[in-house]
Design a protein around this motif. Structure first.
Motif, short mmCIF file in Angstrom:
data_model
loop_
_atom_site.label_atom_id
_atom_site.label_comp_id
_atom_site.label_asym_id
_atom_site.label_seq_id
_atom_site.Cartn_x
_atom_site.Cartn_y
_atom_site.Cartn_z
N ARG A 56 0.84 -1.20 0.00
CA ARG A 56 0.00 0.00 0.00
C ARG A 56 0.87 1.26 0.00
O ARG A 56 0.56 2.25 -0.68
N SER A 57 1.99 1.22 0.74
CA SER A 57 2.89 2.37 0.79
C SER A 57 3.61 2.56 -0.55
O SER A 57 3.79 3.70 -1.01
N ILE A 58 4.02 1.45 -1.17
CA ILE A 58 4.68 1.54 -2.48
C ILE A 58 3.72 2.13 -3.52
O ILE A 58 4.09 3.01 -4.31
N LYS A 59 2.47 1.66 -3.49
CA LYS A 59 1.47 2.20 -4.42
C LYS A 59 1.21 3.68 -4.14
O LYS A 59 1.10 4.49 -5.07
N GLY A 60 1.13 4.04 -2.86
CA GLY A 60 0.91 5.43 -2.49
C GLY A 60 2.05 6.33 -2.91
O GLY A 60 1.83 7.43 -3.43
N LEU A 61 3.30 5.88 -2.70
CA LEU A 61 4.46 6.67 -3.11
C LEU A 61 4.52 6.79 -4.63
O LEU A 61 4.90 7.84 -5.15
N SER A 62 4.14 5.73 -5.33
CA SER A 62 4.11 5.78 -6.79
C SER A 62 3.13 6.84 -7.27
O SER A 62 3.43 7.60 -8.20
N ASN A 63 1.95 6.89 -6.64
CA ASN A 63 0.97 7.92 -7.00
C ASN A 63 1.51 9.32 -6.72
O ASN A 63 1.31 10.25 -7.51
N SER A 64 2.21 9.47 -5.59
CA SER A 64 2.78 10.78 -5.25
C SER A 64 3.85 11.19 -6.25
O SER A 64 3.92 12.36 -6.66
N ILE A 65 4.70 10.25 -6.65
CA ILE A 65 5.75 10.56 -7.63
C ILE A 65 5.14 10.92 -8.97
O ILE A 65 5.60 11.85 -9.65
N LEU A 66 4.09 10.19 -9.36
CA LEU A 66 3.43 10.47 -10.63
C LEU A 66 2.84 11.88 -10.65
O LEU A 66 3.01 12.63 -11.61
N VAL A 67 2.17 12.25 -9.55
CA VAL A 67 1.62 13.60 -9.44
C VAL A 67 2.74 14.63 -9.43
O VAL A 67 2.66 15.67 -10.09
N GLY A 68 3.82 14.33 -8.69
CA GLY A 68 4.95 15.26 -8.62
C GLY A 68 5.60 15.48 -9.98
O GLY A 68 5.94 16.61 -10.34
N LEU A 69 5.76 14.40 -10.75
CA LEU A 69 6.37 14.52 -12.08
C LEU A 69 5.50 15.36 -13.02
O LEU A 69 5.99 16.26 -13.70
N ALA A 70 4.19 15.05 -13.05
CA ALA A 70 3.29 15.78 -13.93
C ALA A 70 3.19 17.25 -13.54
O ALA A 70 3.29 18.15 -14.39
N ALA A 71 3.01 17.49 -12.25
CA ALA A 71 2.85 18.86 -11.77
C ALA A 71 4.13 19.67 -11.96
O ALA A 71 4.09 20.84 -12.37
N SER A 72 5.28 19.07 -11.70
CA SER A 72 6.55 19.77 -11.85
C SER A 72 6.83 20.09 -13.31
O SER A 72 7.36 21.16 -13.63
N ALA A 73 6.49 19.17 -14.21
CA ALA A 73 6.70 19.42 -15.64
C ALA A 73 5.88 20.61 -16.11
O ALA A 73 6.40 21.51 -16.79
N VAL A 74 4.61 20.64 -15.72
CA VAL A 74 3.74 21.76 -16.12
C VAL A 74 4.23 23.06 -15.50
O VAL A 74 4.34 24.10 -16.17
N SER A 75 4.53 23.02 -14.21
CA SER A 75 4.96 24.23 -13.50
C SER A 75 6.28 24.76 -14.05
O SER A 75 6.47 25.98 -14.17
#
Length: 265
Positions: A56-75
Protein backbone atom coordinates in the motif's frame (compact mmCIF):
# COMPACT_ATOMS: atom_id res chain seq x y z
CA UNK A 1 28.66 11.59 -8.58
CA UNK A 2 27.05 9.85 -11.56
CA UNK A 3 26.67 6.72 -9.40
CA UNK A 4 24.60 8.66 -6.85
CA UNK A 5 22.36 10.09 -9.56
CA UNK A 6 21.92 6.68 -11.22
CA UNK A 7 21.13 4.92 -7.94
CA UNK A 8 18.58 7.56 -6.95
CA UNK A 9 16.91 7.48 -10.38
CA UNK A 10 16.77 3.67 -10.39
CA UNK A 11 15.08 3.61 -6.98
CA UNK A 12 12.50 6.25 -7.89
CA UNK A 13 11.75 4.76 -11.32
CA UNK A 14 11.44 1.27 -9.79
CA UNK A 15 8.90 2.55 -7.23
CA UNK A 16 6.97 4.41 -9.93
CA UNK A 17 6.78 1.41 -12.27
CA UNK A 18 6.01 -1.03 -9.43
CA UNK A 19 3.05 1.10 -8.41
CA UNK A 20 1.74 1.37 -11.98
CA UNK A 21 1.83 -2.38 -12.70
CA UNK A 22 0.95 -3.60 -9.20
CA UNK A 23 -1.92 -6.04 -8.72
CA UNK A 24 -4.56 -4.36 -6.47
CA UNK A 25 -4.95 -7.63 -4.57
CA UNK A 26 -1.52 -7.08 -3.00
CA UNK A 27 -2.86 -4.15 -0.96
CA UNK A 28 -6.46 -5.31 -0.85
CA UNK A 29 -8.68 -5.76 2.22
CA UNK A 30 -8.15 -8.85 4.40
CA UNK A 31 -9.93 -8.39 7.71
CA UNK A 32 -8.46 -11.61 9.10
CA UNK A 33 -4.99 -9.97 8.98
CA UNK A 34 -5.79 -6.60 10.58
CA UNK A 35 -3.20 -4.90 12.80
CA UNK A 36 -0.43 -7.44 12.24
CA UNK A 37 2.98 -6.21 13.37
CA UNK A 38 5.86 -6.07 10.86
CA UNK A 39 7.09 -9.53 9.86
CA UNK A 40 8.67 -11.34 6.90
CA UNK A 41 5.28 -11.84 5.26
CA UNK A 42 4.23 -8.24 5.98
CA UNK A 43 7.39 -6.07 6.24
CA UNK A 44 5.43 -2.91 7.12
CA UNK A 45 2.66 -4.69 9.01
CA UNK A 46 -1.05 -4.35 8.21
CA UNK A 47 -3.69 -1.72 8.98
CA UNK A 48 -7.18 -1.79 10.51
CA UNK A 49 -8.59 -3.41 7.35
CA UNK A 50 -5.85 -5.98 7.04
CA UNK A 51 -4.25 -4.25 4.05
CA UNK A 52 -0.54 -4.92 3.56
CA UNK A 53 1.19 -1.66 4.42
CA UNK A 54 4.31 -2.41 2.37
CA UNK A 55 2.48 -2.72 -0.94
CA UNK A 56 0.00 0.00 0.00
CA UNK A 57 2.89 2.37 0.79
CA UNK A 58 4.68 1.54 -2.48
CA UNK A 59 1.47 2.20 -4.42
CA UNK A 60 0.91 5.43 -2.49
CA UNK A 61 4.46 6.67 -3.11
CA UNK A 62 4.11 5.78 -6.79
CA UNK A 63 0.97 7.92 -7.00
CA UNK A 64 2.78 10.78 -5.25
CA UNK A 65 5.75 10.56 -7.63
CA UNK A 66 3.43 10.47 -10.63
CA UNK A 67 1.62 13.60 -9.44
CA UNK A 68 4.95 15.26 -8.62
CA UNK A 69 6.37 14.52 -12.08
CA UNK A 70 3.29 15.78 -13.93
CA UNK A 71 2.85 18.86 -11.77
CA UNK A 72 6.55 19.77 -11.85
CA UNK A 73 6.70 19.42 -15.64
CA UNK A 74 3.74 21.76 -16.12
CA UNK A 75 4.96 24.23 -13.50
CA UNK A 76 8.49 24.31 -14.92
CA UNK A 77 7.23 25.03 -18.45
CA UNK A 78 5.18 27.94 -17.08
CA UNK A 79 8.28 29.20 -15.26
CA UNK A 80 10.45 28.94 -18.38
CA UNK A 81 7.96 30.82 -20.57
CA UNK A 82 7.31 33.55 -17.98
CA UNK A 83 10.99 33.91 -17.03
CA UNK A 84 12.20 34.25 -20.61
CA UNK A 85 9.29 36.53 -21.60
CA UNK A 86 9.84 38.85 -18.64
CA UNK A 87 13.56 39.27 -19.28
CA UNK A 88 13.45 39.46 -23.10
CA UNK A 89 10.33 41.58 -23.57
CA UNK A 90 10.92 43.83 -20.56
CA UNK A 91 8.69 46.85 -19.99
CA UNK A 92 5.06 46.13 -19.07
CA UNK A 93 5.45 42.40 -19.67
CA UNK A 94 8.24 42.23 -17.10
CA UNK A 95 6.23 44.28 -14.60
CA UNK A 96 3.11 42.12 -14.98
CA UNK A 97 4.99 38.82 -14.60
CA UNK A 98 6.99 40.14 -11.65
CA UNK A 99 3.74 41.29 -10.04
CA UNK A 100 2.21 37.82 -10.53
CA UNK A 101 5.28 36.21 -8.97
CA UNK A 102 5.11 38.54 -5.97
CA UNK A 103 1.37 37.88 -5.53
CA UNK A 104 1.82 34.11 -5.55
CA UNK A 105 4.83 34.18 -3.23
CA UNK A 106 3.15 36.66 -0.90
CA UNK A 107 0.31 34.27 -0.04
CA UNK A 108 0.94 31.28 2.29
CA UNK A 109 1.63 28.38 -0.06
CA UNK A 110 -0.45 25.76 1.72
CA UNK A 111 -3.48 28.09 1.83
CA UNK A 112 -3.23 28.70 -1.92
CA UNK A 113 -2.92 24.95 -2.53
CA UNK A 114 -5.97 24.20 -0.39
CA UNK A 115 -8.10 26.81 -2.14
CA UNK A 116 -7.18 25.69 -5.65
CA UNK A 117 -7.56 22.00 -4.86
CA UNK A 118 -11.00 22.62 -3.33
CA UNK A 119 -12.09 24.71 -6.32
CA UNK A 120 -11.01 21.94 -8.71
CA UNK A 121 -13.02 19.29 -6.88
CA UNK A 122 -10.21 17.77 -4.80
CA UNK A 123 -9.16 14.25 -5.81
CA UNK A 124 -6.15 13.38 -7.95
CA UNK A 125 -6.87 16.02 -10.59
CA UNK A 126 -7.51 18.74 -8.02
CA UNK A 127 -4.27 18.16 -6.13
CA UNK A 128 -2.21 17.80 -9.34
CA UNK A 129 -3.68 21.01 -10.76
CA UNK A 130 -3.07 22.90 -7.50
CA UNK A 131 0.56 21.80 -7.29
CA UNK A 132 1.18 22.48 -11.00
CA UNK A 133 -0.06 26.09 -10.98
CA UNK A 134 1.60 27.17 -7.71
CA UNK A 135 5.22 26.03 -8.03
CA UNK A 136 6.40 28.23 -10.89
CA UNK A 137 7.17 31.59 -9.16
CA UNK A 138 10.57 30.76 -7.64
CA UNK A 139 11.83 29.06 -10.80
CA UNK A 140 10.52 32.00 -12.83
CA UNK A 141 12.70 34.35 -10.79
CA UNK A 142 15.76 32.15 -11.34
CA UNK A 143 15.19 31.87 -15.09
CA UNK A 144 14.52 35.62 -15.39
CA UNK A 145 17.75 36.47 -13.54
CA UNK A 146 19.75 34.08 -15.71
CA UNK A 147 18.24 35.45 -18.92
CA UNK A 148 19.01 39.02 -17.88
CA UNK A 149 22.69 38.07 -17.58
CA UNK A 150 22.78 36.28 -20.93
CA UNK A 151 20.82 39.09 -22.58
CA UNK A 152 23.75 41.47 -22.20
CA UNK A 153 26.29 39.07 -23.76
CA UNK A 154 28.06 40.28 -26.90
CA UNK A 155 26.71 37.53 -29.17
CA UNK A 156 23.13 38.39 -28.13
CA UNK A 157 23.72 42.09 -28.75
CA UNK A 158 25.18 41.21 -32.14
CA UNK A 159 22.05 39.22 -32.99
CA UNK A 160 19.93 42.24 -32.04
CA UNK A 161 21.93 44.53 -34.33
CA UNK A 162 21.58 42.00 -37.14
CA UNK A 163 17.83 42.51 -36.93
CA UNK A 164 16.77 39.15 -35.51
CA UNK A 165 13.42 39.09 -33.74
CA UNK A 166 13.17 38.76 -29.95
CA UNK A 167 11.48 35.39 -30.31
CA UNK A 168 14.28 34.03 -32.51
CA UNK A 169 16.97 35.41 -30.21
CA UNK A 170 15.31 33.80 -27.20
CA UNK A 171 14.98 30.46 -29.00
CA UNK A 172 18.45 30.29 -30.56
CA UNK A 173 20.70 32.20 -28.16
CA UNK A 174 19.12 32.53 -24.73
CA UNK A 175 17.13 29.41 -23.87
CA UNK A 176 20.05 26.98 -24.60
CA UNK A 177 22.18 28.87 -22.07
CA UNK A 178 19.56 28.86 -19.31
CA UNK A 179 18.74 25.16 -19.68
CA UNK A 180 21.20 24.06 -16.92
CA UNK A 181 19.49 26.35 -14.39
CA UNK A 182 16.10 25.26 -15.70
CA UNK A 183 16.89 21.53 -15.40
CA UNK A 184 18.23 21.89 -11.87
CA UNK A 185 15.20 23.91 -10.87
CA UNK A 186 12.92 21.30 -12.48
CA UNK A 187 14.47 18.46 -10.48
CA UNK A 188 14.32 20.45 -7.24
CA UNK A 189 10.61 21.09 -7.85
CA UNK A 190 9.89 17.36 -7.50
CA UNK A 191 10.39 17.05 -3.71
CA UNK A 192 8.29 20.16 -3.08
CA UNK A 193 5.53 18.81 -5.32
CA UNK A 194 5.55 15.40 -3.62
CA UNK A 195 5.50 16.88 -0.13
CA UNK A 196 2.69 19.28 -0.97
CA UNK A 197 0.64 16.48 -2.55
CA UNK A 198 1.10 14.42 0.61
CA UNK A 199 0.16 17.44 2.75
CA UNK A 200 -3.04 18.11 0.80
CA UNK A 201 -4.08 14.45 0.96
CA UNK A 202 -3.25 14.34 4.67
CA UNK A 203 -5.57 17.30 5.26
CA UNK A 204 -8.35 15.72 3.20
CA UNK A 205 -8.06 17.86 0.06
CA UNK A 206 -6.21 15.37 -2.13
CA UNK A 207 -6.74 11.75 -3.12
CA UNK A 208 -9.82 10.01 -1.76
CA UNK A 209 -9.53 7.40 1.00
CA UNK A 210 -10.04 4.61 -1.55
CA UNK A 211 -6.88 5.61 -3.45
CA UNK A 212 -3.54 4.68 -1.84
CA UNK A 213 -1.55 7.84 -1.11
CA UNK A 214 1.13 8.52 1.50
CA UNK A 215 -0.76 11.53 2.87
CA UNK A 216 -3.94 9.48 3.25
CA UNK A 217 -2.06 6.58 4.85
CA UNK A 218 -0.47 8.91 7.40
CA UNK A 219 -3.84 10.57 8.09
CA UNK A 220 -5.43 7.18 8.81
CA UNK A 221 -2.45 6.21 10.98
CA UNK A 222 -3.04 9.19 13.29
CA UNK A 223 -6.26 7.53 14.48
CA UNK A 224 -4.43 4.40 15.66
CA UNK A 225 -0.98 5.56 16.70
CA UNK A 226 -2.15 6.28 20.26
CA UNK A 227 -3.08 2.61 20.59
CA UNK A 228 0.49 1.55 19.87
CA UNK A 229 0.21 0.86 16.13
CA UNK A 230 3.49 2.67 15.46
CA UNK A 231 4.26 0.90 12.17
CA UNK A 232 1.26 2.51 10.45
CA UNK A 233 3.01 5.90 10.30
CA UNK A 234 6.70 5.04 10.69
CA UNK A 235 7.34 3.12 7.47
CA UNK A 236 5.16 5.21 5.09
CA UNK A 237 6.77 8.36 6.51
CA UNK A 238 10.25 6.93 6.02
CA UNK A 239 9.79 5.98 2.38
CA UNK A 240 8.34 9.43 1.68
CA UNK A 241 11.38 11.00 3.37
CA UNK A 242 13.76 8.79 1.37
CA UNK A 243 12.09 9.76 -1.92
CA UNK A 244 12.29 13.48 -1.11
CA UNK A 245 15.95 13.20 -0.06
CA UNK A 246 16.83 11.30 -3.24
CA UNK A 247 15.35 14.06 -5.40
CA UNK A 248 17.46 16.56 -3.43
CA UNK A 249 20.55 14.41 -4.05
CA UNK A 250 19.82 14.28 -7.79
CA UNK A 251 19.35 18.06 -7.88
CA UNK A 252 22.57 18.78 -5.95
CA UNK A 253 24.64 16.39 -8.05
CA UNK A 254 23.21 17.78 -11.29
CA UNK A 255 24.11 21.27 -10.09
CA UNK A 256 27.71 20.17 -9.58
CA UNK A 257 27.83 18.48 -12.99
CA UNK A 258 26.24 21.32 -14.96
CA UNK A 259 27.90 24.11 -12.96
CA UNK A 260 31.25 22.84 -11.60
CA UNK A 261 32.04 26.26 -10.19
CA UNK A 262 29.21 25.90 -7.67
CA UNK A 263 31.26 23.35 -5.77
CA UNK A 264 33.71 26.07 -4.78
CA UNK A 265 31.04 28.36 -3.39
Amino acid sequence: MIIYITAACVYLIAVLIAGLVMNPDLYGVHYENKFLTPSFSHPFGTDFMGRDMFWRSIKGLSNSILVGLAASAVSSVIALIFGVAAAVAGGKTDKIITWLVDCCMGMPHIVLLLLISYMMGRGGFGVAFAVAVTHWPELTRLVRAEVLQVKNAQYVQAAVKMGKSKTRIAKEHIIPHVLPVYLIGLVLLFPHAIMHEASLTFLGFGFSASTPAIGGILSEAMKHIVTGKWWLCLFPGLILLVAVMLFDVIGDKLKMLLNPGSGNQ
